[in-house]
Design an enzyme around this catalytic site. Structure first.
Site, short mmCIF file in Angstrom:
data_model
loop_
_atom_site.label_atom_id
_atom_site.label_comp_id
_atom_site.label_asym_id
_atom_site.label_seq_id
_atom_site.Cartn_x
_atom_site.Cartn_y
_atom_site.Cartn_z
N GLU A 169 0.82 -1.21 0.00
CA GLU A 169 0.00 0.00 0.00
C GLU A 169 0.86 1.27 0.00
OE1 GLU A 169 -2.66 -0.63 3.35
OE2 GLU A 169 -4.06 -1.65 2.02
N ASP A 223 -8.24 -8.94 4.17
CA ASP A 223 -7.97 -7.81 5.07
C ASP A 223 -9.00 -7.69 6.19
OD1 ASP A 223 -7.14 -5.51 6.20
OD2 ASP A 223 -7.67 -4.18 4.56
N GLU A 255 -12.47 -2.06 12.35
CA GLU A 255 -12.45 -1.29 11.10
C GLU A 255 -13.62 -1.65 10.18
OE1 GLU A 255 -8.81 -1.68 8.89
OE2 GLU A 255 -9.60 -0.57 7.18
C1 BDP Z 1 -6.16 -1.96 6.12
C2 BDP Z 1 -6.41 -0.57 6.64
C3 BDP Z 1 -5.23 0.34 6.50
C4 BDP Z 1 -4.01 -0.34 7.07
C5 BDP Z 1 -3.80 -1.67 6.37
C6 BDP Z 1 -2.66 -2.47 6.97
O1 BDP Z 1 -7.51 -0.03 5.94
O2 BDP Z 1 -5.52 1.52 7.19
O3 BDP Z 1 -2.88 0.46 6.93
O4 BDP Z 1 -4.93 -2.46 6.53
O5 BDP Z 1 -2.94 -3.40 7.71
O6 BDP Z 1 -7.11 -2.78 6.73
O7 BDP Z 1 -1.50 -2.18 6.72
#
Ligand code: BDP
Length: 715
Positions: free
Chosen positions: A306, A380, A408
């Site tokens: 990401e 996720d 989340e």
């Molecule tokens: C996702 C979240 C994000 C996190 C990412 C992670 O939306 O904010 O940075 O995972 O785990 O669930 O790195």
């Protein structure tokens, strides 16, 4: 006259429940009312002996004093001359009793964090001993003993032996240095970096105490989307001040390491893990940290994920990246927790496949002090995912679990969702990699592959809100994570009962309805959001409400349509052998089971298959009818929860009762919003009517699509 009598009758009930704001968590130590039990407890605790001089021993004394004063209404005096009556907390270093009563073998076997609690009756001696090899184990034993009384257990003849199943039990704080918390819904970060190290809040101690009470022994202070600044001297000093607070509670501090730190704070032109200067940079940083924090735990790293920098920027592997940090930590005994949450939009394959494809070929290439931290499922933290196929697939590299405690995808701190059933579902999954009984939990505790280091992490839901977690029931998830990290064999229900006993009351009129609510809450949350294996249907960016229509944008695998693939033909992600073949990452017999439309468990059906709307489900209903049923029953169950909660009104203080009531009301509205949005959206494709028993959504799809929430926390 009648009214007065009624009033008199009711006053004692209501007035005896004093207002509480939730700050005390599960450590409320309320008075024991049952006279017989009170006598029994007072008898056992009639004299206290806690030998030794250290910060941890002082904490043990303070905790016992607090617990006994609260529960037994006694002032506690610690004995200097002890005549072997009452309660003693002992370590081999502080007391000869362990040897005298033949507990040396047991205590050694259970280790520094394990403990024995035992009633000793020998001649005139009659006492309870809490014994551990180490002081932190003695502290854990003390909390266990207090928990027995908090849950009003019989303590006349105790025989307990405990030791944790995983070695490193850590919270991951996604806390930024500016005190915002990524995916945090309980206010700001509790770490006040500005005032550290000179100002130490009482809350830091209370945090450590709460964690110690459930056996959490590590905390990663900073966000995985890391800021290199935390590795500078100024911030190391701040982190060291926190480490000093946490140390006597048995808690180690960890930091997140930003892979590009050599460039950002080291003045180098590269962060290439094979570059000598880069390696020297990390050694120097690490040495600096250990100078200030001698028991520093190590680094948690999100790399090549990401947008975060990582070894791929230099054509190096994850192993090369992780090993560089491992080398710097090794002389000090630190570990690297390297995340497997890695996916790239340049790779045109199903996102669910990518972590496995990336990491399995590297098995065996990591240094001994590296753990790979994988999320519970391959996408996720969705309300439901099958277990991450990395578990079991890396016999030569210790894998650790990352659960999300913060909600989340589960309604943030607004919805009541007890997550232990989610954790347990994954931990109890049999991977079959080494035949039957190869549970995910056995991968984690090291027993399946003989891992040398073991660990489990939970993404924290803690913030500055007075009650710590925003929703009072968020505390239960923090609690459950700790208890399962300690011992994954506890059932969700046992943990819920303990938590309710300690948080509200041991009265069954309170415990039963609340535990019932908690036990149903995860499934109902799945049902009104993503039933039957659907996933990633949430609104963009904040992830709070529904967004099955989300499409376009920066990358397809951040949209909903990528995951549900709804069309006139059907719905679901085909990960079978005729699709992305993700089923191949699972060992037999799971592979065949998940691959078969008929045998695939319905809870994962649309995770693994693209299914026609008129497919016949186990219930005899069509897929469409079944889906609608789930959405409606999910939303209706929130009403059921509200009714359960009403039942406990006479026994719960007004402040906490209202807090939960209001949130349940919001949860119901949100559940209806999820249901209506999803049903109307998918109906465009199924072109099938709603089964007649269900009322039609009040508004049309456009209405729901136009709901745009502003300023949702945690982004
Ligand atoms: C996702 C979240 C994000 C996190 C990412 C992670 O939306 O904010 O940075 O995972 O785990 O669930 O790195």
């Amino acid at each position: 006259m009648k009214r007065i009598v009624l009033l008199l009758l009711f006053i004692p009930v209501f007035f005896s429940v004093k207002a509480e704001d939730g700050y005390d968590l599960w450590l409320r130590y309320t008075q024991v009312n049952d006279a017989e039990l009170l006598n029994e407890y007072r008898l056992v605790c009639n004299a206290l002996f806690v030998p030794g001089e250290s910060e941890t021993v002082n904490i043990i004394r303070e905790e016992l004093s607090k617990g006994l004063a609260g529960m037994l209404d006694v002032d506690v005096d610690y004995e200097r001359q002890w005549n072997k009556q009452g309660l003693v907390v002992a370590t081999p270093e502080n007391s000869s009793l362990i040897k005298e009563y033949n507990l040396t073998g047991d205590v050694e076997k259970l280790g520094d964090e394990g403990y024995v609690i035992k009633t000793i009756q020998a001649g005139k001696d009659a006492f309870v001993i809490i014994a551990s090899q180490g002081e932190v184990g003695a502290l854990y034993g003390t909390f266990h003993f207090l928990r027995l009384m908090q849950t009003r257990a019989n303590i006349s003849d105790i025989n307990v032996a405990e030791t944790p199943r995983t070695e490193n039990r850590v919270l991951n704080h996604w806390d930024n240095l500016d005190r915002t918390v990524e995916r945090g819904y309980a206010g700001f970060s509790i770490w006040d970096w500005h005032k550290l190290p000179r100002y130490i809040y009482q809350r830091y101690y209370d945090y450590a105490r709460a964690n110690a009470s459930i056996g959490i022994n590590g905390t990663v202070l900073t966000n995985v989307n890391a800021n290199a600044l935390v590795l500078t001297d100024e911030y190391i000093e701040k982190a060291a001040a926190l480490a000093d607070v946490f140390r006597p509670y048995g808690i180690k501090v960890y930091l997140t390491a930003r892979f590009s730190a050599p460039i950002e704070i080291g003045g180098l032109e590269t962060a290439d893990p094979l570059d000598e200067n880069v390696r020297a940079f990390w050694k120097e940083i690490t040495n600096n940290i250990y100078k200030e924090i001698p028991d520093f735990g190590g680094f948690l790293v999100k790399a090549d994920s990401e947008g975060q920098p990582g070894p791929h920027n230099y054509n190096r592997t994850h192993a090369e990246g992780a090993n560089m940090l491992a080398e710097a930590l090794e002389p000090h005994g630190g570990i690297v927790m390297w995340r497997a949450f890695v996916y790239s939009h340049e790779v045109p394959v199903d996102r669910a496949l990518q972590a496995y494809n990336e990491f399995v070929p590297l098995d065996g290439e990591f240094k001994d002090n590296v753990l790979i931290q994988a999320k519970n499922g391959p996408i996720d933290f969705q309300p439901r995912e099958p277990y991450h196929p990395l578990f079991g697939a890396m016999p030569n590299t210790p894998l650790m679990m990352e659960f999300q405690i913060t909600q989340e995808y589960f309604g943030h701190a607004t919805h009541l969702t007890y997550l232990a059933p989610l954790y347990k579902e994954v931990l109890n999954t049999d991977t079959h990699v080494k035949g039957e009984g190869s549970y995910v939990s056995k991968v984690l505790d090291g027993s399946l592959h003989g891992y040398e280091i073991t660990a489990i992490a939970g993404v924290s839901n803690i913030g500055t809100d007075r009650n710590w977690t925003g929703h009072l029931f968020g505390q239960a998830n923090w609690y459950a994570f700790g208890r399962l990290a300690w011992d994954y064999d506890y059932t969700s229900e046992e943990i819920a009962e303990e938590w309710v006993d300690m948080t509200f009351s041991t009265n069954t009129a309170v415990v039963n309805p609340i535990v019932e609510m908690m036990m149903e809450s995860r499934e109902m949350g799945v049902n009104y959001r993503t039933p039957l294996g659907l996933h990633h249907l949430m609104a963009e960016s904040h992830h709070y409400g529904p967004g099955p229509w989300v499409s376009g944008g920066r990358r397809p695998d951040w949209t909903s349509v990528y995951y549900h693939n709804a069309s006139q033909e059907g719905v679901g992600f085909n990960r079978s052998l005729s699709g992305s073949k993700a089923v191949n990452q699972y060992p037999e017999p799971l592979r065949s089971r998940y691959n078969s439309l008929e045998e695939c468990p319905e809870k994962f059906l649309l995770w693994f298959h693209h299914v026609p709307w008129d497919f016949e489900m186990n219930s005899g209903r069509t897929l469409w009818d079944e889906m609608v049923n789930k959405y409606y029953s999910g939303a209706d169950s929130v009403i059921w929860m509200q009714e359960k909660w009403k039942q406990v009104e006479p026994y719960v203080d007004d402040e906490r009762f209202k807090h939960v009531s209001q949130l349940l009301e919001m949860q119901h509205e949100d559940a209806v919003w999820w249901r209506n949005s999803s049903v109307l959206y998918f109906q465009q494709f199924s072109e099938m009517p709603l089964p007649k028993q269900f009322e039609k959504p009040e508004k049309d799809l456009e209405y729901y699509k136009n709901i745009q929430l502003k300023f949702v926390p945690g982004i």
